[in-house]
Write a protein that holds these residues in place. Sequence first.
Motif, short mmCIF file in Angstrom:
data_model
loop_
_atom_site.label_atom_id
_atom_site.label_comp_id
_atom_site.label_asym_id
_atom_site.label_seq_id
_atom_site.Cartn_x
_atom_site.Cartn_y
_atom_site.Cartn_z
N UNK A 73 0.84 -1.21 0.00
CA UNK A 73 0.00 0.00 0.00
C UNK A 73 0.88 1.25 0.00
N UNK A 74 2.02 1.19 0.69
CA UNK A 74 2.90 2.37 0.75
C UNK A 74 3.56 2.65 -0.58
N UNK A 75 4.14 1.62 -1.23
CA UNK A 75 4.86 1.89 -2.48
C UNK A 75 3.89 2.28 -3.61
N UNK A 101 9.75 3.24 -0.52
CA UNK A 101 8.73 4.22 -0.90
C UNK A 101 9.35 5.52 -1.41
N UNK A 102 10.47 5.95 -0.80
CA UNK A 102 11.12 7.19 -1.25
C UNK A 102 11.63 7.04 -2.67
N UNK A 103 12.26 5.88 -2.94
CA UNK A 103 12.77 5.63 -4.28
C UNK A 103 11.65 5.57 -5.30
N UNK A 113 17.18 2.67 3.27
CA UNK A 113 16.76 4.01 3.69
C UNK A 113 17.73 5.07 3.17
N UNK A 114 19.01 4.79 3.31
CA UNK A 114 20.03 5.75 2.84
C UNK A 114 19.91 5.94 1.32
N UNK A 115 19.77 4.82 0.61
CA UNK A 115 19.65 4.88 -0.85
C UNK A 115 18.41 5.63 -1.28
N UNK A 116 17.26 5.30 -0.65
CA UNK A 116 16.00 5.97 -0.99
C UNK A 116 16.06 7.45 -0.69
N UNK A 117 16.66 7.77 0.45
CA UNK A 117 16.77 9.17 0.88
C UNK A 117 17.62 9.97 -0.10
#
Lengths: 274, 254
Positions: A81-83, A159-161, A256-260
């Motif tokens: 649901x998030x992505x 989700x950030x990515x 997280x680091x990659x997405x950020x």
Amino acid sequence: MISNWSNLVARRDLLRELTLAELRSQSQETRLGWLFWLVDPLIMMLIYWGVVVGLFGRGEQYTPYPVFILCAMLPWKHFTSSVIASAKVLRSRDALIKSIPFPTIVLPLTIVLAGFSNFLFGSVVLFGTAIAFDRPLGISLVQLPALMLLQLVVVGGFSLGVACFGALIRDLTGFLGHLTRIGFYLSPCLYGVDMVKDRFASGSLGGFPFSEWIPTIYMLNPFAILFTGYREALFYGRMLEPELWALLVTEAVILLFGGWRLYQYFDRRVIKFL
Amino acid sequence: MSNPVVIDVQDLGIFYRLQQRRRVGIKSLLVGGGLRREAPLLWALRGVSFQCHEGQILGIIGSNGAGKSTLCLALSKILTPDEGKVKVRGEVSTLLSLGAGFNRDLSGRENIYLNAAFLGLSRRGIEAKMDEIIEFSELGEFIDQPIRFYSSGMKSRLGFSVAAALDPEILILDEVLSVGDHAFQKKSRKRLQGMMDRSRVIVLVSHQVQFLRDLCTHCLWLEQGQLHGFGKADEVLAAYVAASEEVDAADAGA
């Protein structure tokens, strides 16, 4: 406003208000309100239980299957649901993004946090089911806060990515449903990782090349470790192996680091595509 | 000695990429080149330089597509420059559209908290001003109804009332002054005047020459992304009106 850490901390009120607004909006859309967040996982669990155990007659080694499936289904629902929502969020809020300077990273993060709140509600059903089926709930429960935190980090990173690419490539939203479905079957949702190990390590697949490597590669999937972790804590009453903890923490930090970083790179560029 | 510089724009350039090819056909995939997108640049602004000093009210004028809104986005730090520099010294509040962050399923009251958070106000800060915002919006008992039941005028009034609770150092307004009926417009202009009195610099975008002449100390005239004039409001607006009349006359003659 650039979506860096200091801006996000400065606008934490916005993150909280948006998450609360998202949850209020979700509960006001349904007649059941927040009760739906309890009913929804219950219905999903009953469907999978009926299909896998009732219809196909499988999963006897995972008895009680309702607890087994809920351990995977709840975090997986948080992820999908998030992505899927994150892929659309920048396009759907384009008017807002072009009107008010704010760190846009709060938009996908809000989705992840609201989804996590739904997950926590669903966990009540999971606990209730585990108690009802007399699972050995003991010291293994101490793993849950860490597993939940790592789940939040993993889902946040993905989700950030996806939020960036969803804004740049419109087609992605169409494919995401299929990609997550593939992910569902490749992850140990309906079955356990022991099945994968048995299949490939025992060589039952004949001359399949490098079959002894497949269980190791399979466990690189962070959801394979997360589902295993929840099952160890709530189904078997055991502790997750230390090397799997180490792998999950490493993967969560990298994601997280990659997405950020990806989000920061595309942050201001994305606006021109909206 | 002149007042300190609050806005310093040097050789500003911002472009958009025009997406010509939006579909990938089977033929182009087989022959090649289908996934490569030709993307010519459209410079929305280029070579724009000006300075704005404390106490000035700057009007931005120009025809549609001149780059006025893009300049506001750059001054608000929503868009980053592709060329040149934009330095803004102070806290910027931007009113480019009213109620952009509203959630239609939530009540007016809940949306006040949400919209205020977007504008950078804390929950405690907005609670102190809640009664004043509700009274100014003239929404009465509708304030606790979901805003999907509001008319567009009611939503704009609520959006303006939240934005008017701000106390910004630098205020950027893009065509948001025609909100509600005549009485509300009069009230909102009075409130804006108060905000302007407390701000260090105000930037106003409008097509209304008389409105800019009444309010602005300086004006900036943009055409096709380039600076056509910058200086005292009367002089720039006179040049803009003369040029517009020339175009009208040419159109009438054609």
